[in-house]
Scaffold this active site. Structure first.
Site, mmCIF file in Angstrom:
data_model
loop_
_atom_site.group_PDB
_atom_site.id
_atom_site.type_symbol
_atom_site.label_atom_id
_atom_site.label_comp_id
_atom_site.label_asym_id
_atom_site.label_seq_id
_atom_site.Cartn_x
_atom_site.Cartn_y
_atom_site.Cartn_z
ATOM 1 N N ASP A 180 2.432 -3.076 3.931
ATOM 2 C CA ASP A 180 1.161 -3.727 3.671
ATOM 3 C C ASP A 180 0.943 -3.738 2.161
ATOM 4 O O ASP A 180 1.550 -2.950 1.430
ATOM 5 C CB ASP A 180 0.048 -2.949 4.386
ATOM 6 C CG ASP A 180 -1.296 -3.628 4.284
ATOM 7 O OD1 ASP A 180 -1.327 -4.863 4.243
ATOM 8 O OD2 ASP A 180 -2.319 -2.927 4.236
ATOM 9 N N ASP A 207 -2.741 0.003 7.441
ATOM 10 C CA ASP A 207 -3.946 0.833 7.505
ATOM 11 C C ASP A 207 -4.994 0.284 8.460
ATOM 12 O O ASP A 207 -5.874 1.005 8.891
ATOM 13 C CB ASP A 207 -4.566 0.999 6.115
ATOM 14 C CG ASP A 207 -4.885 -0.325 5.441
ATOM 15 O OD1 ASP A 207 -4.655 -1.379 6.074
ATOM 16 O OD2 ASP A 207 -5.362 -0.321 4.295
ATOM 17 N N ASP A 260 -2.800 -3.676 12.132
ATOM 18 C CA ASP A 260 -1.433 -3.192 11.907
ATOM 19 C C ASP A 260 -0.931 -2.320 13.046
ATOM 20 O O ASP A 260 0.276 -2.073 13.152
ATOM 21 C CB ASP A 260 -1.366 -2.368 10.600
ATOM 22 C CG ASP A 260 -1.722 -3.190 9.381
ATOM 23 O OD1 ASP A 260 -1.200 -4.313 9.270
ATOM 24 O OD2 ASP A 260 -2.500 -2.711 8.544
#
Length: 918
Positions: A341, A649, A653
């Site tokens: 990410d 996070d 996800d």
């Protein structure tokens, strides 16, 4: 009394997504009234039809079934077989150790499975408990799970969105959707429809369940509840995502099957030779075959694996990496691709002004985050902000035309308010302004707050000398229209000049090309008697001071970590919900996807799985990715044989974290759903920590391989001694009890020391290992065979020598046992490195646990030889100094031969670093 709303939904626009419908068509499609809401009777009907607005609990296996499933593993079968054999021989200590290891492994797996199932609980906890609605024309507070499609919901700043809503009206509305999109700043919202194919992050007329209202107010109609919301869809993806097994466990399963078959074949051949060829009694040969099997089965492997992984967990914890699933330690070492990410992992998750443009200069602003640490540079040279009055004026506006606050505490600088405004405050402090003094000198009198419709914020200030100023910050194109002049340096002093529109547009475009969020800063003097702001005040007459470009910058340590991963052959891919231009710019600064285009979620939608597998290898930046896209990308990489680590996070996800080979969640800013779905949590949200964890994981795998390379020859040497004696009709050099003594001593002391081996210095300069490779390569098998024959030859040779010299059978057997143990003690030094020489200071003294294990083993062996009570149990006898010397010389021969073999292997390899575990 109003009549009940119709219960049927009109067919018009039925197939059009909510975000593409005009606000005026929403009430008709939902059969509701924006000013009245639903009648109470209608809500009851719809609740029965659509069900409660909650995510259902997934079906769960009973605890006893989950516990039994932990024993369905080839490694566990080998351990249980070993326990049965040692129990049949009456060696209850060995049996207890083996069963203890079985239970520990089962409990660890059972506990971990329970934690994994709590990921769905964490998503359910994200739902808002209550909501303010209009029902029957009355404003009511109801339980969020009672919401139904068509309910009219009222929201204000700080509220959690209780369901998926289509916005009907909004005022200065901004929503924090980071848990769904990964964007680091709140998104502006309005009731205006967007394109049908707009990705989730660009659907500005929608509010999604579980997100937060960051500012403003809104009225929205419930478009979806429960499992039909975006949050519910992610929960369904999470329930469907099946975690795969780890590379090491797959290898160990294959290795265990191969070894079990080889041991059974070896034992059967020995039994047949003894009974049919040598005429031994079947009962005696059966007991010897059982002892032979016990000596060959690697009963220490499960224990050493558990200990090695546990030590890896402890070392990773020192690097702020918290392991939730024990085998993930080793899987990290085999990772070939890291899908990361962007926000908060590769970047600081703190907006920072990086460029300040005035009419005369372009300043690069150093430092990152909200800490006012950094400086200003022009053309690569340091510049003093105090020497430029225009820059000082920009900093003053950035400080005063601002509704946020920076606070300095034990955990550093923290922001209360909007991230972009936090960046402006840090910029002003870097420029040398004193916040409290500046506010005291120019107190605010009135303000026009920022709204997406007019795209600026304005404040009115009076000083204590009879002057008044209007300060403005906002979108460059909007603020430029309000300005007629620009502030410029004239003979070192601040003055005014006609506005150069082309210069400022070029400057704004240059900042935007660098993926910077651009704000223009302007000011206007007004009469001192003015004490209120009106829209007429904003029509013109402003002086443009400059523009500021800010972004969430890459972490400096993340840049180094990405470079280290690339050097180790691990590719890093960025998968983010943010905009493509922003993702590309950040990727370029980090060295990810240089010179290559980004792939957007809309483009992924157009590809089938086979097409995605073709392109996923060559693309390194993926933008505007939804939860489904992330899972598909992980699966496409896995289909190409990659071992994938996925970081994230947000709740969006979580499904990909669960599906990846190693899911890595953020500990500080990560949602509970992400943490519960992940195998590892980064306590500091830092990508560099992941790089350190990969290093430790490779070290763990090295140590497992070293133990196997140590264990197989030692077990094989014992088995060959017995086999040769039976095959050649010799006296048995080792009794069954002595075989188990050797196993207990070597597995309990010597082999354990290899779990403490430090990670080798070159581990991150090697390419990732092939997850499909066998634990035993050709060179491995050769060394196992060579050392097994050497150990068997040393033991059997000493045994026969002593018998030929007239020594007693007890003395000869004692010499044979000691020869095997001595050879293993010497070979332990060889096993510390697979190819590198042990004849160095580090090779001999680099692991204190090896020295302690050898000392403990030596004391135990001395007791075996000289302690009367052990002599009575094992049939051993005292040895003379000369006999001890011959034992040590036999061990030294094994050591020397193994070192010569490693030297030859190093010479034969043109690229020694190609070995995956040296």
């Amino acid at each position: 009394m109003r009549s009940r709303m119709p219960t049927t939904t009109p067919t018009e626009h039925r197939d059009t997504p909510w975000h593409a419908l005009p606000a005026s068509a929403i009430a008709e499609r939902l059969a509701t009234d924006a000013r009245y809401g639903l009648p109470h009777a209608e809500t009851a009907l719809r609740l029965a039809r659509h069900g409660p607005n909650r995510l259902p609990a997934p079906p769960r296996r009973p605890a006893w079934r989950r516990l039994l499933a932990q024993f369905h593993n080839m490694l566990i079968y080998v351990m249980l077989a070993s326990a049965a054999i040692t129990g049949a021989l009456g060696h209850w200590i060995d049996t207890g150790v083996l069963l203890g290891a079985v239970v520990i492994n089962a409990v660890l797996g059972f506990v971990q499975e329970g934690k994994a199932e709590s990921a769905l609980d964490a998503i359910r906890r994200m739902l808002s408990p209550q909501a303010t609605v209009l029902r029957g024309g009355e404003r009511q507070l109801v339980a969020a799970e009672q919401l139904v499609p068509g309910d009219i919901v009222l929201l204000a700043s700080g509220d959690k969105v209780p369901a998926d809503l289509r916005i009907l009206s909004a005022k200065s509305l901004r929503a924090d959707e980071a848990v769904l999109t990964g964007e680091s700043v709140p998104s502006d919202k309005s009731e205006a429809a967007v394109a049908e194919d707009a990705p989730l992050g660009d659907r500005h007329c929608m509010l999604y369940s579980g997100t937060l209202v960051a500012a403003g107010t809104a009225v929205g109609a419930v478009a979806a509840t429960g499992t039909r919301t975006e949050l519910g869809r992610i929960g369904a993806l999470l329930a469907q995502a099946e975690p795969g097994t780890t590379p090491l466990l797959s290898q160990i399963a294959r290795f265990s099957r191969w070894l079990a078959a080889a041991i059974l074949l070896f034992v059967a051949v020995t039994f047949v030779i003894g009974v049919l060829w040598r005429g031994q009694a079947p009962s005696d040969m059966f007991m010897m075959a059982v002892a032979l099997a016990a000596s060959a089965i690697p009963e220490g492997l499960p224990a050493i694996m558990t200990i090695t992984l546990a030590l890896g967990v402890r070392r990773m914890a020192h690097h702020h990496a918290i392991i939730r699933h024990l085998p993930a330690v080793e899987t990290l070492g085999s990772v070939t691709v890291i899908c990361s990410d962007k926000t908060g992992t590769l970047t600081c998750n703190e907006m920072t002004v990086q460029r300040a443009v005035t009419a005369d200069r372009v300043y690069e602003v150093t430092g990152s985050g909200y800490a006012p640490q950094g400086g200003f540079q022009v053309g690569g040279m340091n510049a003093s902000p105090a020497a430029d009055p225009v820059l000082q004026s920009m900093a003053r506006v950035a400080l005063l035309c601002n509704d946020s606050a920076l606070n300095h505490g034990a955990e550093g600088w923290t922001l209360t308010g909007d991230p972009t405004e936090g960046a402006l405050l840090a910029f002003a402090l870097k420029a040398g302004l004193d916040g409290a003094a500046t506010h005291a000198a120019l107190p605010r009198i009135d303000a026009i707050p920022f709204e997406s419709e007019h795209r600026f914020m304005a404040t009115l200030h009076h000083d204590h000398a009879g002057h008044a100023l209007i300060l403005v910050k906002g979108a460059p194109e909007r603020v430029l229209d309000m300005c007629s002049t620009q502030s410029a340096l004239q003979h070192g002093e601040q003055g005014c000049a006609p506005l150069d529109h082309d210069y400022w547009r070029r400057a704004a475009n240059d900042c935007a090309a660098r993926a910077l969020r651009v704000l223009a800063i302007a000011a206007k003097r007004v009469p001192a008697q003015q004490h209120a702001l009106s829209w007429d005040d904003m029509e013109g007459g402003f002086t443009l001071l400059g523009i500021l470009g800010s972004m969430d910058p890459p972490r400096p340590e993340a840049m180094a970590a990405v470079a280290e991963c690339h050097a180790a052959g691990v590719r890093v891919k960025m998968i983010t919900g943010d905009h493509g231009e922003t993702a590309r710019a950040i990727g370029a600064q980090l060295g990810i996807g240089l010179g290559r285009p980004a792939l957007t979620g809309a483009e992924i939608e157009l590809m089938d799985d086979s097409a995605l597998r073709e392109v996923v290898d060559s693309v390194h930046v993926f933008a505007r990715a939804s939860p489904e896209h992330k899972i598909r990308l992980v699966q496409a990489l896995q289909a190409r044989g990659e071992v994938v680590a996925m970081t994230g996070d947000g709740v969006n996800d979580a499904p990909a974290l669960k599906r990846a080979d190693v899911g890595v969640a953020m500990g500080r800013n990560g949602t509970e759903a992400a943490k519960d779905a992940a195998a590892m949590v980064l306590a500091d949200d830092n990508f560099a920590t992941l790089g350190a964890a990969v290093r430790e994981g490779r070290g763990v795998y090295d140590n497992v391989r070293k133990f196997i390379l140590f264990m197989l020859p030692t077990n094989g040497g014992e088995a060959l001694v017995v086999f040769f004696a039976i095959a050649f009709a010799l006296q048995l050099p080792l009794t069954a009890a002595q075989v188990l003594w050797i196993n207990l001593v070597t597995s309990g002391t010597l082999g354990l020391a290899l779990a403490f081996e430090p990670t080798e210095s070159d581990v991150m300069r090697r390419p990732p290992r092939d997850p499909r490779e066998s634990l035993l390569s050709g060179p491995f098998i050769w060394r196992v065979v060579m050392v097994s024959l050497l150990m068997a030859g040393a033991s059997l040779g000493l045994f026969l020598w002593e018998l030929s010299r007239g020594s007693s059978l007890e003395t000869a057997r004692t010499m044979a046992v000691c020869a095997v143990v001595a050879a293993e003690m010497f070979y332990l030094f060889n096993s510390r490195h697979i190819l590198r020489s042990a004849l160095t200071r580090e090779g001999l003294l680099g692991n204190p646990q090896v020295l302690m294990a050898i000392a403990a083993c030596a004391l135990l062996q001395l007791a075996f030889v000289h302690a009367p009570w052990l002599q009575a149990v094992f049939g051993s006898t005292d040895l003379s100094p000369g006999e001890w010397l011959r034992v040590l010389l036999s061990g030294a021969v094994v050591f020397a031969a193994a070192e010569l073999e490693k030297w030859a292997m190093r010479r034969s390899r043109s690229t020694p670093a190609a070995d995956t575990a040296r």
